[in-house]
Each structure stands twice: as C-alpha cells, then as structure tokens.
Design a protein around this motif. Structure first.
Motif, PDB file in Angstrom:
ATOM      1  N   LEU A   9       0.842  -1.182   0.000  1.00  0.00           N
ATOM      2  CA  LEU A   9       0.000   0.000   0.000  1.00  0.00           C
ATOM      3  C   LEU A   9       0.880   1.236   0.000  1.00  0.00           C
ATOM      4  N   SER A  10       0.500   2.255  -0.732  1.00  0.00           N
ATOM      5  CA  SER A  10       1.327   3.442  -0.838  1.00  0.00           C
ATOM      6  C   SER A  10       0.466   4.634  -1.215  1.00  0.00           C
ATOM      7  N   PRO A  11       0.991   5.840  -0.995  1.00  0.00           N
ATOM      8  CA  PRO A  11       0.218   7.019  -1.367  1.00  0.00           C
ATOM      9  C   PRO A  11      -0.030   7.062  -2.865  1.00  0.00           C
ATOM     10  N   LEU A  12      -1.178   7.505  -3.246  1.00  0.00           N
ATOM     11  CA  LEU A  12      -1.472   7.736  -4.659  1.00  0.00           C
ATOM     12  C   LEU A  12      -0.735   8.982  -5.093  1.00  0.00           C
ATOM     13  N   VAL A  13       0.068   8.875  -6.165  1.00  0.00           N
ATOM     14  CA  VAL A  13       0.806  10.036  -6.619  1.00  0.00           C
ATOM     15  C   VAL A  13      -0.015  10.763  -7.672  1.00  0.00           C
ATOM     16  N   SER A  14      -0.099  12.059  -7.537  1.00  0.00           N
ATOM     17  CA  SER A  14      -0.869  12.863  -8.473  1.00  0.00           C
ATOM     18  C   SER A  14      -0.314  14.271  -8.449  1.00  0.00           C
ATOM     19  N   ALA A  15      -0.782  15.096  -9.326  1.00  0.00           N
ATOM     20  CA  ALA A  15      -0.310  16.471  -9.387  1.00  0.00           C
ATOM     21  C   ALA A  15      -1.472  17.438  -9.269  1.00  0.00           C
ATOM     22  N   ILE A  16      -1.218  18.523  -8.539  1.00  0.00           N
ATOM     23  CA  ILE A  16      -2.151  19.642  -8.486  1.00  0.00           C
ATOM     24  C   ILE A  16      -1.414  20.794  -9.127  1.00  0.00           C
ATOM     25  N   ASN A  17      -1.690  21.048 -10.395  1.00  0.00           N
ATOM     26  CA  ASN A  17      -0.854  21.942 -11.171  1.00  0.00           C
ATOM     27  C   ASN A  17      -0.957  23.383 -10.724  1.00  0.00           C
ATOM     28  N   PRO A  18       0.145  23.970 -10.234  1.00  0.00           N
ATOM     29  CA  PRO A  18       0.156  25.417 -10.061  1.00  0.00           C
ATOM     30  C   PRO A  18       0.282  26.059 -11.439  1.00  0.00           C
ATOM     31  N   THR A  19       0.209  27.353 -11.500  1.00  0.00           N
ATOM     32  CA  THR A  19       0.352  28.028 -12.784  1.00  0.00           C
ATOM     33  C   THR A  19       1.694  27.708 -13.414  1.00  0.00           C
ATOM     34  N   ILE A  20       2.733  27.703 -12.581  1.00  0.00           N
ATOM     35  CA  ILE A  20       4.075  27.383 -13.057  1.00  0.00           C
ATOM     36  C   ILE A  20       4.876  26.786 -11.905  1.00  0.00           C
ATOM     37  N   TYR A  21       5.565  25.697 -12.174  1.00  0.00           N
ATOM     38  CA  TYR A  21       6.407  25.073 -11.160  1.00  0.00           C
ATOM     39  C   TYR A  21       7.756  25.778 -11.084  1.00  0.00           C
ATOM     40  N   ASP A  22       8.406  25.645  -9.947  1.00  0.00           N
ATOM     41  CA  ASP A  22       9.797  26.094  -9.862  1.00  0.00           C
ATOM     42  C   ASP A  22      10.709  25.134 -10.611  1.00  0.00           C
ATOM     43  N   TYR A  23      10.453  23.822 -10.471  1.00  0.00           N
ATOM     44  CA  TYR A  23      11.276  22.807 -11.130  1.00  0.00           C
ATOM     45  C   TYR A  23      10.385  21.737 -11.741  1.00  0.00           C
ATOM     46  N   VAL A  24      10.677  21.392 -12.980  1.00  0.00           N
ATOM     47  CA  VAL A  24      10.127  20.171 -13.556  1.00  0.00           C
ATOM     48  C   VAL A  24      11.303  19.251 -13.827  1.00  0.00           C
ATOM     49  N   ILE A  25      11.204  18.011 -13.353  1.00  0.00           N
ATOM     50  CA  ILE A  25      12.272  17.025 -13.523  1.00  0.00           C
ATOM     51  C   ILE A  25      11.771  15.936 -14.452  1.00  0.00           C
ATOM     52  N   ALA A  26      12.432  15.789 -15.580  1.00  0.00           N
ATOM     53  CA  ALA A  26      12.046  14.808 -16.594  1.00  0.00           C
ATOM     54  C   ALA A  26      12.755  13.494 -16.307  1.00  0.00           C
ATOM     55  N   GLY A  27      12.083  12.619 -15.577  1.00  0.00           N
ATOM     56  CA  GLY A  27      12.640  11.323 -15.221  1.00  0.00           C
ATOM     57  C   GLY A  27      12.656  11.123 -13.725  1.00  0.00           C
ATOM     58  N   ALA A  36      14.515  15.515  -6.570  1.00  0.00           N
ATOM     59  CA  ALA A  36      13.225  16.169  -6.343  1.00  0.00           C
ATOM     60  C   ALA A  36      12.918  16.280  -4.854  1.00  0.00           C
ATOM     61  N   VAL A  37      13.202  15.221  -4.119  1.00  0.00           N
ATOM     62  CA  VAL A  37      12.960  15.244  -2.672  1.00  0.00           C
ATOM     63  C   VAL A  37      13.824  16.310  -2.007  1.00  0.00           C
ATOM     64  N   ARG A  38      15.086  16.394  -2.396  1.00  0.00           N
ATOM     65  CA  ARG A  38      15.968  17.396  -1.809  1.00  0.00           C
ATOM     66  C   ARG A  38      15.521  18.817  -2.156  1.00  0.00           C
ATOM     67  N   LEU A  39      15.141  19.059  -3.400  1.00  0.00           N
ATOM     68  CA  LEU A  39      14.723  20.404  -3.788  1.00  0.00           C
ATOM     69  C   LEU A  39      13.417  20.811  -3.116  1.00  0.00           C
ATOM     70  N   SER A  40      12.550  19.845  -2.859  1.00  0.00           N
ATOM     71  CA  SER A  40      11.264  20.160  -2.229  1.00  0.00           C
ATOM     72  C   SER A  40      11.373  20.306  -0.721  1.00  0.00           C
ATOM     73  N   GLU A  41      12.592  20.162  -0.165  1.00  0.00           N
ATOM     74  CA  GLU A  41      12.777  20.436   1.259  1.00  0.00           C
ATOM     75  C   GLU A  41      12.483  21.897   1.582  1.00  0.00           C
ATOM     76  N   ASP A  42      12.631  22.760   0.589  1.00  0.00           N
ATOM     77  CA  ASP A  42      12.238  24.164   0.730  1.00  0.00           C
ATOM     78  C   ASP A  42      10.750  24.257   0.414  1.00  0.00           C
ATOM     79  N   PRO A  43       9.902  24.513   1.398  1.00  0.00           N
ATOM     80  CA  PRO A  43       8.450  24.492   1.148  1.00  0.00           C
ATOM     81  C   PRO A  43       7.978  25.591   0.201  1.00  0.00           C
ATOM     82  N   SER A  44       8.839  26.564  -0.067  1.00  0.00           N
ATOM     83  CA  SER A  44       8.447  27.632  -0.987  1.00  0.00           C
ATOM     84  C   SER A  44       8.676  27.253  -2.444  1.00  0.00           C
ATOM     85  N   LYS A  45       9.315  26.109  -2.686  1.00  0.00           N
ATOM     86  CA  LYS A  45       9.616  25.669  -4.044  1.00  0.00           C
ATOM     87  C   LYS A  45       8.701  24.517  -4.445  1.00  0.00           C
ATOM     88  N   THR A  46       8.127  24.616  -5.634  1.00  0.00           N
ATOM     89  CA  THR A  46       7.268  23.546  -6.135  1.00  0.00           C
ATOM     90  C   THR A  46       8.033  22.706  -7.145  1.00  0.00           C
TER      91      THR A  46
END
Length: 573
Positions: A9-27, A36-46
């Motif tokens: 069992l695991s969390p369902l992964v999904s996206a809630i699209n803001p107007t523009i993300y700070d980072y998109v990671i392809a892969g 992605a986990v490290r960059l999202s440690e800053d709660p102000s960054k999407t």
C-alpha cells in the motif's frame, strides 16, 4: 540478490498543477526522484517529477529485466562483439535503476573522481562527491556474529549513518568456501582483502555491500528511502506514465542564452486510443532521463549535432555535437568451475559474494603488461585526448580495471560450482553513441555502444577470462577444482579466449557519458553547474553527465550525482 519490495500500500501520486512550477524534472529514476525530494525540502519551491513508467509499488521483484519496468532497449549489431544485438536494461519505473538493479554498492578510487575535475567539471571531485554521497546513506554495520564468523571489516568514517538509503553487509550462513578457500587463494595471488572499499581505494577483495535492509534483505532505493517518507508534501508532485518528449523554448529567449518555459509530455495512462499531449510550465527544467534517454529529449528539442538533427527533420536550436556521443558501458561475462563433490558447503548463496577489484598488474603477465603499454600508444576513436590521457594515467597508477566476483552455487543434486559471475571490464576505452532516428518521442533511440571496439579493451578483457584459469590453479582453491565448465577445457589459446569474449560478453547496464560535463570544446554538453551550454535554465542531472566511468557499480554514483546536484542548484538560485 535483493528480495521483492515489501511495499504493498502506498500514497497515490498525483499532481495539483500550479500556474508554473519552480522545477520540472524529466525522469523519476534514482537521480531525478532523489533530487526532487531534496529540492522540495524548501516548502516555498514547487517540484514536479514526470516519470514515463509506473510507480512499481507492490510489483517489484528479482525478475524485472525485460518486463514493463525496463525500457527493453537493444543495440544495433555490435561489429566488435560478434556482430550480436545486445539487450540494454534501463529502469522504466519510479526509482529507475535503483528499483530493479542487483543493489551492489561500491564507490571506486578517489583518483577517478578527481580526474573528472581535470576534464572541466570544476567542483566535482572526490572530496565534494564523497561528502555528498554520505548524505544519502544509512549504513547498518554487520552484526557481532558476522564479524566474528567471517572477519568482516568496515570503517565507520567512510559511511553516512542517517541518510535515506540503507547500506548493509549481509553475510550470514555463508559457505565455508570463502573462509577456507577463496580468501586464502586471494592472499596467495597477492590480492589482499580490503578493509572497506568505499573510502576512496577499492583495490583487492571485499565482501559485497548492498543497498538493502539488514536481516530481511529488502531492497532500499530511491522510492522507499527518499520519496515515500515525504510523499505527502504538498509542494512535491510525481506523475507516473508521463513520457517527456521535448523542451518548450520561450519565444523571448536570446540567441546566446536560450530560456525554456516548460516541457511537453505524453500522458500514457489515458483511456483514449493514443497518448494525450500535455504541457507543464516551469522556471527550471532538469533532465534526468538516463544516459540513453536524456540525449533523445535534447535532440527532439533541437539541441545536438546538426547532422543528426537534419537527418530526422528537427530544426537546430543549439549546436552541441557532444549530445549522444561518448556513450560508455561496461561489458561483462562469466567463467565457472566445477568443485569436487562434498568439499564445500554451499551455504546461503543469495547473501554472499566476494568482489575482487584488480589493476592491470593483478591479472596481466609481465609480457602482457608490455603489450598493453604498446597498445596504449594509439588513442581509440571516440575519446578526446584529455580523456585518453586521464585513463592511461589511472591505469599506470594501479586503479582497478577488472572486477572478479566469486560466487558459489549448488544445484538440486548438491553439485557445487564456483562462478565468477561478474567478470566486468570496469573502465573500457570504447566509446559509442545514442541518437534519435525519428521525430516520434515514443520510438526508441538508436544505441551503438561499439562494445570492444578499442583493441586494448578486447585484449585485457580476454586476458582476464584467461586469468581465472591461473586463479583455479592456485592453492588452496586448486585442491578442490574438478575442472572448467564455462569456458570449457577446449578454450586454451589467446584466440580462443578472444572468441569467447566476442561471443559471450554482455552489457552490465552501467551507462554514462552522453551529456558529458566537460569543456564544450571537448564535446561537453553541460557545465559544472549542470546547465546545458547555450541555455539559462535547462540542466541535466543523471549519469549522462559523467565523462569517464569510475570502475564501480553505478548506484553509488547516482546518489552522488543527486546529492551534489541538490547542493549546486540550491546554492545557485
């Protein structure tokens, strides 16, 4: 080997699209997801991760090669490896290679990392990468019983102790073969056991370190270690079944400093008959598709060799001939020997093996060392002169060039064999390429690693197979050897061993180099801050940035790149 992932069992992964993300990671492989986990440690960054494969939750096991969790790529016929087409395994699942690999972990020689900096990767050296990778690690020392029974050794200073990915030495119920025969034979060959091969010197024999939890042997990887503990972060979104096709360039970009506004991707899990084309806007684009996929995204975006792009009808945006070139991967084969019946106890073979990492002097005779030096007077095609000089210097310095993995197996009739099941040419000189062959993003790339095209590669690889005969003829191992199985006793001459390598070698699936972090004049694609040359906000963070392959299994390198990339990106913006 590593047991199946104990996550049902695991969390369902999904996206809630803001107007523009700070980072998109392809892969969403080992590098991309961890970053992605490290960059999202800053709660102000999407941060949003687009992964072409599925999550893999509850479905991972030992047999993922060739399944839907694998890209199932193949090469073109390999001229210098018997003209054979070879499978090229790449993880097509959240966690990438860390989700399906064998979990073997070793870091290599500090000189190999310092050499990256000499090729133009300023700030990427042993000191910085060693410090970075320890952030990823939670080392579980062996038990007192294991230490007493087997003499296991480690140095706590070489390891991280609070990171997300478990590392352990699992060697309970090991065959008496290792204690009574393998280690004494290594000693008689002059191949001593290494205290701990993860501190910058990996020469000699060592027990396997695995990315696995102790006792249960459960896989520890980018998903279980990095992502799942923080999967509910509101600023971190992961979209599986999302195949990135190209970068979208901003119409206001300047010619010399192109800016991307987002990426286009194909949503593969729709109910429609064909994938749905989608777009995500972001301030920063990070490509993390692997050494086989990142060049395809760049080329479909107009970044690459003009000749390649023109051939398939893609308009040139940035002239970077190094995209897709410098492909390097390790070839591997096996050698096995029948042991005399009743001489050893097979033990729990799943949890025991010895890796013996040897420089040229560890498996070449004096006359063969002379021939090696003569061959190295000519630079192979595909290598820059600085790359070639670095690799020759590492050989001369005694950096390991071959891995000999000792393993024991017993069949149902209790017939026991010694198998060198990973005879790996660690630092091949041969270089190939990976390029697009159409504008369809779902078409596989054309992969031509040019395995064994460098004459020196084929020479030392075949000599290493031949060396296993000398190992088998060394006491105390000699006393329990019945005879060779593969290659069989008819293989005797140098030509015989070369034929064996040509016909039996396979890919070890440790790909690097196709978006190399080196000088642009040397075919580089990214600078030391990981930015693609000629862009302001497009980076690459995966193993394609590594110009020369360290003599290792690359999962440790993936976490090095992820943690070092996080440091650079956080400090740069």
């Amino acid at each position: 080997m590593i047991l199946l992932l104990s996550i049902i069992l695991s969390p369902l992964v999904s996206a809630i699209n803001p107007t523009i993300y700070d980072y998109v990671i392809a892969g969403g492989g080992a590098v991309g997801l961890s970053l992605a986990v490290r960059l999202s440690e800053d709660p102000s960054k999407t941060v949003v991760v687009l992964e072409a494969g599925e999550t893999g939750f509850g479905k991972l096991n030992r047999g993922n090669f060739g399944t839907a969790n694998d890209w199932r790529f193949v090469t073109v016929p390999q001229k210098d490896a018997g003209g054979r087409v070879q499978d090229q395994v790449q993880g097509r699942v959240l966690g990438g290679g860390s989700a399906i690999n064998s979990g073997i972990y070793i870091r290599g020689n500090k000189a190999e990392y310092d050499a990256l900096e000499t090729l133009g990767a300023k700030g990427w050296n042993w000191k910085s990468m060693f410090a970075a990778v320890k952030k990823s690690e939670h080392f579980f020392p062996p038990s007192a019983a294991e230490i007493k029974a087997l003499g296991l050794t480690f140095n706590p200073a070489y390891h991280g102790h609070s990171g997300p990915v478990a590392l352990s030495m699992q060697a309970l119920n090991v065959s008496n073969f290792y204690r009574d025969f393998a280690i004494p034979t290594l000693h008689n060959l002059g191949h001593e056991m290494n205290l701990d091969p993860n501190g910058g010197t990996h020469n000699g024999g060592s027990w396997e370190f695995l990315t696995a939890l102790p006792d249960t042997n459960t896989r520890s990887y980018a998903v279980s270690g990095y992502y799942l503990p923080v999967a509910n972060r509101t600023n971190l979104h992961v979209l599986p079944n999302s195949h990135v096709s190209r970068i979208i360039w901003s119409p206001t970009s300047t010619k010399d400093d192109l800016e991307a506004s987002g990426v286009e991707y194909l949503a593969l899990n729709t109910t429609a008959g064909s994938p749905a084309r989608q777009f995500i806007n972001a301030h920063n684009i990070i490509l993390s598709g692997s050494a086989l996929n990142t060049p395809k995204i760049l080329e479909l975006s107009g970044v690459g060799d003009p000749t390649i792009l023109k051939r398939v009808g893609v308009a040139l945006v940035i002239n970077l001939p190094g995209v897709g070139s410098n492909l390097c991967n390790q070839p591997v084969t096996i050698a096995s020997y029948l042991l005399k019946n009743g001489t050893v106890d097979a033990g729990n073979t799943i949890r025991a093996a010895i890796l013996d990492m040897q420089p040229l002097s560890g498996f070449l005779s004096p006359s063969d060392l002379k021939r090696s030096r003569e061959m190295l007077s000519v630079k192979p095609q595909g290598l820059s002169t600085p790359q070639f000089e670095v690799m020759k210097n590492l050989m001369a310095a005694g950096v390991p060039q071959m891995e000999f993995t000792w393993n024991i197996a017993a069949d149902g009739n209790n017939i026991t064999t010694l198998t060198f099941d990973r005879l790996i040419l660690l630092k091949p000189l041969s270089r190939g390429s990976v390029h697009i062959n159409s504008t369809n993003p779902l078409d596989p790339p054309v992969i031509d690693p040019k395995y064994l095209s460098a004459p020196h590669d084929k020479f030392i690889f075949s000599k290493a197979i031949e060396c296993t005969r000398r190992i088998a003829a060394t006491e105390p191992l000699k006393s329990i050897i019945e005879g060779p199985i593969v290659p069989d006793s008819t293989v005797q001459t140098e030509d015989d061993f070369i034929h064996y390598v040509n016909s039996q070698s396979q890919s070890e699936h440790h790909f690097i180099g196709t978006s190399a972090m080196t000088l642009r004049s040397l075919g580089g694609v990214v600078d030391p801050s990981l930015r693609v040359y000629g862009t302001s906000n497009v980076r690459v963070a995966d193993l394609s940035i590594i110009a020369n392959l360290p003599g290792i299994h690359t999962v440790s390198l993936a976490y090095m790149v992820a943690e070092r990339a996080a440091e650079i990106i956080k400090n740069d913006l």
